[in-house]
Write a protein that holds these residues in place. Structure first.
Motif, PDB file in Angstrom:
ATOM      1  N   LEU A  31       0.829  -1.202   0.000  1.00 55.38           N
ATOM      2  CA  LEU A  31       0.000   0.000   0.000  1.00 55.38           C
ATOM      3  C   LEU A  31       0.866   1.257   0.000  1.00 55.38           C
ATOM      4  N   ALA A  32       1.979   1.212   0.761  1.00 50.47           N
ATOM      5  CA  ALA A  32       2.868   2.370   0.785  1.00 50.47           C
ATOM      6  C   ALA A  32       3.480   2.622  -0.585  1.00 50.47           C
ATOM      7  N   VAL A  33       3.861   1.539  -1.276  1.00 47.40           N
ATOM      8  CA  VAL A  33       4.419   1.689  -2.625  1.00 47.40           C
ATOM      9  C   VAL A  33       3.375   2.281  -3.570  1.00 47.40           C
ATOM     10  N   ARG A  34       2.150   1.778  -3.483  1.00 50.38           N
ATOM     11  CA  ARG A  34       1.091   2.298  -4.347  1.00 50.38           C
ATOM     12  C   ARG A  34       0.823   3.770  -4.053  1.00 50.38           C
ATOM     13  N   ASN A  35       0.788   4.124  -2.756  1.00 49.75           N
ATOM     14  CA  ASN A  35       0.560   5.526  -2.402  1.00 49.75           C
ATOM     15  C   ASN A  35       1.694   6.411  -2.890  1.00 49.75           C
ATOM     16  N   ARG A  36       2.921   5.918  -2.777  1.00 47.10           N
ATOM     17  CA  ARG A  36       4.064   6.714  -3.223  1.00 47.10           C
ATOM     18  C   ARG A  36       4.004   6.942  -4.729  1.00 47.10           C
ATOM     19  N   LEU A  37       3.695   5.876  -5.481  1.00 48.75           N
ATOM     20  CA  LEU A  37       3.591   6.036  -6.931  1.00 48.75           C
ATOM     21  C   LEU A  37       2.436   6.975  -7.293  1.00 48.75           C
ATOM     22  N   ALA A  38       1.330   6.858  -6.541  1.00 46.76           N
ATOM     23  CA  ALA A  38       0.197   7.752  -6.811  1.00 46.76           C
ATOM     24  C   ALA A  38       0.572   9.208  -6.557  1.00 46.76           C
ATOM     25  N   ARG A  39       1.340   9.452  -5.487  1.00 42.89           N
ATOM     26  CA  ARG A  39       1.762  10.827  -5.213  1.00 42.89           C
ATOM     27  C   ARG A  39       2.685  11.349  -6.308  1.00 42.89           C
ATOM     28  N   GLU A  40       3.625  10.504  -6.746  1.00 50.97           N
ATOM     29  CA  GLU A  40       4.554  10.938  -7.783  1.00 50.97           C
ATOM     30  C   GLU A  40       3.803  11.275  -9.074  1.00 50.97           C
ATOM     31  N   LEU A  41       2.875  10.399  -9.464  1.00 50.94           N
ATOM     32  CA  LEU A  41       2.125  10.651 -10.697  1.00 50.94           C
ATOM     33  C   LEU A  41       1.235  11.885 -10.547  1.00 50.94           C
ATOM     34  N   HIS A  42       0.598  12.012  -9.376  1.00 48.27           N
ATOM     35  CA  HIS A  42      -0.285  13.159  -9.162  1.00 48.27           C
ATOM     36  C   HIS A  42       0.493  14.464  -9.248  1.00 48.27           C
ATOM     37  N   ASP A  43       1.658  14.505  -8.588  1.00 51.26           N
ATOM     38  CA  ASP A  43       2.394  15.765  -8.527  1.00 51.26           C
ATOM     39  C   ASP A  43       3.035  16.121  -9.862  1.00 51.26           C
ATOM     40  N   SER A  44       3.656  15.139 -10.526  1.00 51.23           N
ATOM     41  CA  SER A  44       4.345  15.446 -11.780  1.00 51.23           C
ATOM     42  C   SER A  44       3.361  15.631 -12.930  1.00 51.23           C
ATOM     43  N   THR A  61       6.477  27.592 -26.129  1.00 53.10           N
ATOM     44  CA  THR A  61       7.790  27.160 -25.644  1.00 53.10           C
ATOM     45  C   THR A  61       7.689  26.617 -24.227  1.00 53.10           C
ATOM     46  N   ALA A  62       6.924  27.311 -23.391  1.00 49.11           N
ATOM     47  CA  ALA A  62       6.743  26.843 -22.014  1.00 49.11           C
ATOM     48  C   ALA A  62       6.038  25.491 -21.983  1.00 49.11           C
ATOM     49  N   ILE A  63       5.026  25.319 -22.849  1.00 48.56           N
ATOM     50  CA  ILE A  63       4.328  24.039 -22.914  1.00 48.56           C
ATOM     51  C   ILE A  63       5.283  22.935 -23.352  1.00 48.56           C
ATOM     52  N   GLU A  64       6.115  23.216 -24.325  1.00 50.17           N
ATOM     53  CA  GLU A  64       7.073  22.215 -24.797  1.00 50.17           C
ATOM     54  C   GLU A  64       8.039  21.801 -23.682  1.00 50.17           C
ATOM     55  N   GLU A  65       8.568  22.793 -22.955  1.00 49.19           N
ATOM     56  CA  GLU A  65       9.496  22.484 -21.883  1.00 49.19           C
ATOM     57  C   GLU A  65       8.818  21.708 -20.756  1.00 49.19           C
ATOM     58  N   THR A  66       7.590  22.108 -20.436  1.00 45.50           N
ATOM     59  CA  THR A  66       6.856  21.421 -19.367  1.00 45.50           C
ATOM     60  C   THR A  66       6.594  19.966 -19.721  1.00 45.50           C
ATOM     61  N   THR A  67       6.121  19.722 -20.925  1.00 41.45           N
ATOM     62  CA  THR A  67       5.818  18.346 -21.327  1.00 41.45           C
ATOM     63  C   THR A  67       7.081  17.509 -21.444  1.00 41.45           C
ATOM     64  N   ARG A  68       8.169  18.113 -21.935  1.00 39.31           N
ATOM     65  CA  ARG A  68       9.425  17.353 -22.041  1.00 39.31           C
ATOM     66  C   ARG A  68       9.911  16.943 -20.651  1.00 39.31           C
ATOM     67  N   ARG A  69       9.861  17.885 -19.696  1.00 37.63           N
ATOM     68  CA  ARG A  69      10.299  17.566 -18.334  1.00 37.63           C
ATOM     69  C   ARG A  69       9.395  16.514 -17.704  1.00 37.63           C
ATOM     70  N   THR A  70       8.099  16.628 -17.969  1.00 34.05           N
ATOM     71  CA  THR A  70       7.156  15.692 -17.360  1.00 34.05           C
ATOM     72  C   THR A  70       7.296  14.299 -17.938  1.00 34.05           C
ATOM     73  N   VAL A  71       7.577  14.184 -19.225  1.00 31.25           N
ATOM     74  CA  VAL A  71       7.792  12.860 -19.817  1.00 31.25           C
ATOM     75  C   VAL A  71       8.968  12.167 -19.148  1.00 31.25           C
ATOM     76  N   GLY A  72      10.049  12.922 -18.879  1.00 28.40           N
ATOM     77  CA  GLY A  72      11.189  12.341 -18.180  1.00 28.40           C
ATOM     78  C   GLY A  72      10.818  11.882 -16.779  1.00 28.40           C
ATOM     79  N   GLU A  73      10.042  12.704 -16.047  1.00 33.43           N
ATOM     80  CA  GLU A  73       9.622  12.316 -14.706  1.00 33.43           C
ATOM     81  C   GLU A  73       8.689  11.112 -14.752  1.00 33.43           C
ATOM     82  N   LEU A  74       7.784  11.099 -15.710  1.00 37.97           N
ATOM     83  CA  LEU A  74       6.863   9.976 -15.825  1.00 37.97           C
ATOM     84  C   LEU A  74       7.616   8.690 -16.132  1.00 37.97           C
ATOM     85  N   ASP A  75       8.607   8.756 -17.014  1.00 36.12           N
ATOM     86  CA  ASP A  75       9.397   7.573 -17.331  1.00 36.12           C
ATOM     87  C   ASP A  75      10.148   7.084 -16.100  1.00 36.12           C
ATOM     88  N   SER A  76      10.618   8.022 -15.277  1.00 35.49           N
ATOM     89  CA  SER A  76      11.330   7.648 -14.053  1.00 35.49           C
ATOM     90  C   SER A  76      10.401   6.935 -13.079  1.00 35.49           C
TER      91      SER A  76
END
Length: 429
Positions: free
Chosen positions: A212-225, A256-271
């Motif tokens: 449950l802790a792992v699931r909550n942690r992953l949920a927080r990471e996905l929610h925030d990023s 440009t801001a949208i491009e940078e935001t999505t690029r950064r988020t794709v990296g975080e999501l992959d992580s």
């Protein structure tokens, strides 16, 4: 029909089979006991002496109990009990017996199974031929002269011959009753002897808590990023659409801001998704769980709202602090910016962000103007502030968010040092 089903129905037949299997498992121990009895008594009249066989049976049971202490005996017994005894699977334990108490219970079950199985199996082999012979006395004169029934004068009495068929049938019914009773005893004792021990329940609860802790942690990471990125992109795209014809330069900056935001988020999501593909714990905590305060500049530059950033105390390099503290502080700032985007007031007023490194703690303070209209709660939303509080508490810190003097203030205090680790693995705590 119910009494007949209780004696000869499918469940009764399976339990009878289970008892016969127990008798078969008892045979090696019984033979060893027989050898020991023979060695002690000179081997005379070993198999014809009932007392010698009872002694061999008694010697076999402690040897069977010793076998039950092996860890892998329990899963074998559990599989047989589930399949043949009609015990609900949830009442029985899974996996080998690891603790002393679990092994003692398994040994008790194994001994009981083999003892009852040996008795029922012996009766199943010996009693039916005898019962058939008794039932056939009135019809076959040769049976009354066999050594099996000792052709005495009483066997020729008319009343004995008249009752003989009923006596033979009663013997078979008694055998079925005995087998059903022994099967019921095993079925009732299975949850006690093969069920989870307190240690098993504690281990299972710890596993569930870790999952449950792992699931909550992953949920927080996905929610925030992902949640932050979608909020920023949605608002920036809406602003660009409204001034598309009047201010092309602003639209270009927004894209440009949208491009940078999505690029950064794709990296975080992959992580984050990389955690789901790994069998073990990652080696590099910062890379595995997301960026830290050293990546704060990129977040503030393309977050979709103006930010007045102040820093007090601490090293010049934000990434020099403990990775887990840096990472969780980054996520808290990210979620605070998402809330400012969704629920803030005047977009021209900058969000104030203060990161102060005190003697023993890291303080994060964010302030943004309150919106004039009540914030619209999304279906399933409302997890951001709870996630911030969870992040702070897991590190031993605290967080609060409330309106103060016309602004919405988010304050989080995190300890600079998390004992025993360079990064928190919540799923292991």
């Amino acid at each position: 029909m119910k009494p007949v089903a209780a004696l000869f129905g499918r469940r009764a037949r399976l339990r009878w089979l289970h008892l016969i299997i127990g008798g078969a498992l008892l045979m090696p121990y019984f033979l060893v006991g027989t050898v020991l009895v023979g060695m002690a008594g000179g081997g005379e009249q070993l198999f014809s002496s009932l007392s010698s066989q009872l002694v061999a049976f008694a010697l076999a049971l402690p040897m069977a109990a010793a076998t039950g202490f092996f860890a892998l005996v329990r899963p074998l017994c559990v599989a047989a009990a589930r399949a043949l005894c009609g015990v609900p699977p949830a009442l029985l334990a899974d996996g080998p017996a690891r603790t002393r108490q679990a092994r003692m219970r398994t040994a008790g079950w194994f001994t009981l199974h083999l003892a009852l199985g040996g008795i029922v199996s012996g009766a199943t082999l010996a009693l039916p031929p005898f019962a058939v012979a008794v039932a056939g006395l009135p019809f076959f004169a040769g049976l009354r002269d066999t050594g099996l029934l000792d052709g005495s004068r009483v066997l020729r009495e008319p009343w004995v011959l008249a009752l003989a068929p009923f006596a033979g049938l009663a013997m078979l019914v008694a055998l079925a009753l005995a087998a059903a009773a022994a099967g019921e005893v095993l079925a009732r004792r299975a949850p006690v002897l093969l069920g989870p021990t307190p240690e098993d329940r504690l281990a299972a609860a710890e596993r569930r808590a870790a999952d449950l802790a792992v699931r909550n942690r992953l949920a927080r990471e996905l929610h925030d990023s992902v949640g932050h990125a979608l909020s920023a992109v949605t608002l920036q795209a809406g602003a660009a659409r409204r001034v598309l014809d009047r201010d092309p330069e602003f639209v270009r900056e927004v894209l440009t801001a949208i491009e940078e935001t999505t690029r950064r988020t794709v990296g975080e999501l992959d992580s984050v998704l990389g955690l789901l593909r790994q069998d073990g714990e990652p080696d590099d905590e910062g890379a595995a769980y997301g960026p830290g305060l050293d990546a704060l500049g990129g977040l503030l530059a393309h977050c979709g709202v103006p930010v007045a950033y102040e820093r007090e105390g601490g090293p010049e390099d934000p990434g020099a602090m403990q990775p887990v503290v840096s990472r969780e502080a980054y996520r808290i700032v990210q979620e605070g910016l998402s809330n400012a985007l969704r629920h803030g007031g005047d977009a021209s007023c900058p969000v104030r962000l203060l990161i102060a490194v005190r003697e023993r703690e890291l303080e994060v303070v964010m302030e943004n103007p309150l919106g004039e209209r009540p914030a619209v709660t999304r279906p399933g939303g409302g997890r951001g502030l709870r996630g911030i509080a969870e992040r702070a508490v897991l590190l031993g810190g605290r967080a609060e968010a409330r309106p103060v003097d016309g602004v919405w203030r988010l304050t989080a205090r995190l300890p600079l040092t998390v004992p025993g680790t360079d990064g928190v693995r919540e799923g292991r705590r």
